[in-house]
Design an enzyme around this catalytic site. Structure first.
Site, PDB file in Angstrom:
ATOM      1  N   ASP A 240       0.776  -1.238   0.000  1.00 47.80           N
ATOM      2  CA  ASP A 240       0.000   0.000   0.000  1.00 47.80           C
ATOM      3  C   ASP A 240       0.814   1.300   0.000  1.00 47.80           C
ATOM      4  OD1 ASP A 240      -1.584  -2.184   0.595  1.00 47.80           O
ATOM      5  OD2 ASP A 240      -2.754  -1.176   2.117  1.00 47.80           O
TER       6      ASP A 240
ATOM      7  N   GLU B  10       1.786  -9.158  11.839  1.00 45.81           N
ATOM      8  CA  GLU B  10       1.584  -8.832  10.423  1.00 45.81           C
ATOM      9  C   GLU B  10       2.936  -8.631   9.726  1.00 45.81           C
ATOM     10  OE1 GLU B  10      -0.825  -5.343  10.032  1.00 45.81           O
ATOM     11  OE2 GLU B  10      -1.171  -5.642   7.881  1.00 45.81           O
TER      12      GLU B  10
HETATM   13  C1  DGY Z   1      -5.853  -1.921   4.460  1.00 47.54           C
HETATM   14  O1  DGY Z   1      -7.039  -1.693   4.687  1.00 47.54           O
HETATM   15  O2  DGY Z   1      -4.920  -1.480   5.131  1.00 47.54           O
HETATM   16  C2  DGY Z   1      -5.517  -2.830   3.373  1.00 47.54           C
HETATM   17  O3  DGY Z   1      -4.149  -3.003   3.204  1.00 47.54           O
HETATM   18  C3  DGY Z   1      -6.146  -2.459   2.092  1.00 47.54           C
HETATM   19  O4  DGY Z   1      -6.183  -3.634   1.398  1.00 47.54           O
END
Ligand code: DGY
Length: 432
Positions: free
Chosen positions: A164, A396
């Site tokens: 992201d 994560e």
């Molecule tokens: C989030 O919501 O952080 C996700 O990475 C989007 O897919």
């Protein structure tokens, strides 16, 4: 018989995150089924419950659009702990509701891996049922996302990359207008804000989501007008690999003509990705299709050419250059592989894709390095991943400098990667 208590814990995490056919990545932070998470989680499930593993894939494919888009999130059941939900995307009328963007297409590769590891005597029947849907999805990539037939697919949202807030997207994202409408992020109440993307990035993520909805998801209009349009090198590497795996799956169920078409896509992609090679840097880079600028930030994405097993990874000269880069990157942090080189200006050891180590990336990359005979580098990725989990738990992602666990806890694909790495080490005859 293994006495590793973490194996049991990893299984418990998947069971705890199971919502009856699909697995949420982390109970509160991500309360739906995510695309590439699901494919990787299925491989983890398969180590102890094969039927449940295949169900994960079937649930993901319930979200497949008629045009072949496999959405990045499938909203099987409502939840109010996540923004943006189905009505924000404008896809609440679908059954099940989904988002309108995709994610790195690891699915065919994971399905092939599962077929190879399967103990189910009827596995070929399962594959024969899945292949037509996988073909629809790959066809979508090669048409909607490469309408001019260049061999490289584009992405329209940083969330599609799965990486992201990678610093590689800073420049193309800066050209996107900020959303001006009010909205409330939920992630900041559920995770440390130092681990999450910045507000100015979210404003643009929301703008793009709104833009796709306003375009009524018209593929050609979005191709022409989306303010964000990037050829992501990692996404393309994943697709090349997945095309090869899908071609093998097609062959295995007697679809010879389809296998040839998909193999042609893979070869075309492998030739086209060479236009992203940067001789000075010694790795492949992404490209902003709006500004026509290459995006040279040294993230992990440039290493994913190994994952695609491009023909050049077997040519001595190119391979030597790529290997120097890989070795330098592995040496740059005590816990490898950082998602961004610590020397890069955008590096942040705690913030999501701006530096932290992601177990699934290490696993995907490590398995290819082993296949290419780079055993030492493959072992480093596998050892570091296992050590991070053993030291800090199933997070994560992890700080590449200290090994601290970051982001969501009890994370499904971290558990899946642990299970798979352990199963692989048993098969290879050495339990780390
Ligand atoms: C989030 O919501 O952080 C996700 O990475 C989007 O897919």
């Amino acid at each position: 018989m293994s006495t590793d208590p973490l194996l049991l814990q990893a299984q418990q995490i998947l069971r705890h995150n199971d919502r009856g056919g699909y697995t949420v990545p982390s109970a509160k932070l991500y309360p739906f089924q995510w695309n590439w998470d699901a494919a990787i989680n299925a491989v983890g499930w398969q180590t102890f419950d094969e039927d449940r593993a295949w169900l994960e894939i079937e649930y993901l494919l319930k979200g497949l659009w008629a045009n072949g888009l496999l959405p990045h999130v499938v909203f099987h059941q409502p939840s109010d702990t996540y923004f943006p939900g189905p009505s924000e995307w404008g896809c609440e009328h679908l059954t099940p509701p989904t988002t309108s963007i995709s994610q790195p297409p690891v699915l065919s590769t994971m399905v092939r891996l599962m077929a190879q590891r399967s103990r189910d005597p009827n596995v070929q029947t399962r594959i024969a049922q899945l292949v037509p849907q996988l073909l629809r999805h790959h066809t979508w990539w090669h048409t909607d996302r490469d309408p001019e037939g260049t061999g490289l697919v584009v992405s329209y949202h940083p969330w599609e990359s799965g990486n992201d807030n990678s610093p590689a997207w800073d420049a193309p994202l800066a050209a996107v207008p900020a959303a001006t409408r009010p909205y409330t992020r939920k992630d900041l109440g559920l995770a440390d804000s130092k681990h999450r993307p910045h507000q100015h990035e979210y404003d643009r993520y929301v703008y793009l989501m709104d833009f796709f909805r306003e375009c009524k998801f018209d593929a050609m209009r979005i191709y022409r007008e989306s303010p964000y349009c990037v050829v992501d090198v990692a996404m393309n590497a994943v697709l090349i690999r997945a095309d090869r795996d899908l071609a093998a799956l097609c062959e295995s169920v007697g679809l010879r003509r389809e296998a040839q078409t998909v193999a042609r896509w893979a070869n075309r992609g492998a030739a086209a990705i060479e236009t992203l090679w940067d001789d000075k840097l010694g790795f492949h880079v992404s490209k902003d299709m709006r500004s026509q600028q290459f995006l040279p930030t040294p993230t992990h994405a440039g290493m994913m050419a190994w994952y695609a097993q491009l023909p050049t990874t077997r040519e001595p000269e190119r391979r030597a250059v790529m290997q120097r880069q890989l070795d330098a990157r592995l040496a740059s942090t005590p816990c490898a592989l950082a998602s961004c080189d610590p020397k890069a200006p955008g590096f942040d050891p705690l913030r999501y894709w701006r530096g932290p180590v992601w177990p699934h990336i290490n696993w995907l990359l490590g398995s290819s390095l082993r296949e290419l005979g780079l055993n030492e580098q493959a072992q480093r990725l596998s050892n570091d991943t296992l050590a991070l989990i053993q030291r800090s738990g199933f997070f994560e992602n992890y700080c590449p400098l200290t090994g601290e666990g970051l982001g969501g806890p009890d994370f499904s694909w971290t558990a899946a990667v642990y299970l798979s790495l352990k199963a692989e080490s048993v098969t290879a005859g050495s339990v780390p």
